[in-house]
Write an enzyme that holds these catalytic residues in place. Structure first.
Site: not given
Ligand code: PAF
Length: 161
Positions: A44, A154
């Site tokens: 993250h 992501g």
């Protein structure tokens, strides 16, 4: 209804969708959004850092989205550690953290979904029916509330686009 927002040094944490939308409307542009389900890790943060560098305002959302879980046990067991997440995001100099409760995203009676059709049956969707419907719906909700100029996902989310 109580609307609560708390301040930790240098970041503002907002729980209300209405307040978030209002704050984002007048926030400095460009505004970057990193949508997450919390329990933040280096993956993250590798999204947060470029988003921080490229935007005047950085928003990170933390919402464990029940609509993308098929199995209630997976949802119940999903890791949650908001205090730690906020510490990490403070260190990354995030401006705003959106931590909506369930009713802020799915108010009572909510029944409008983004159905991604046959695409939703591929990849992760082959094993988790409805997963991409849940992801597409929550991402659309977050985009509508935050109105980002840029959003960072992501690589695993590539299958969601
Ligand atoms: O990949 C995730 O963490 C989630 O699917 C997302 C994009 C935050 C939507 O809930």
């Amino acid at each position: 209804m109580w609307v609560r927002s708390m301040r930790v040094p240098s970041i503002r944490v907002i729980e209300s969708a209405g307040e978030m939308a209002q704050v984002c409307r007048t926030a400095g542009r460009t505004l970057g959004l990193v949508p997450t389900m919390g329990a933040l890790h280096e993956g993250h943060l590798s999204l947060v850092r470029p988003a921080r560098a490229e935007n005047k305002t950085l928003v990170v959302s933390i919402f464990v989205n029940p609509a993308q879980f098929g199995n209630p046990q997976d949802l119940a067991g999903y890791p949650r550690d908001l205090e730690r997440d906020l510490e990490l995001l403070k260190n990354e100099d995030a401006d705003l953290v959106f931590t909506p409760g369930l009713s802020q995203i799915y108010p009572p009676g909510f029944d409008t979904w983004i159905d991604v059709g046959a695409l939703g049956d591929k990849l992760e969707g082959a094993h988790r029916p409805g997963h991409f419907r849940g992801v597409a719906t929550v991402v659309a909700k977050l985009f509508n509330i935050v109105g980002p100029d840029l959003a960072c996902f992501g690589q695993k989310d590539g299958q969601q686009s």
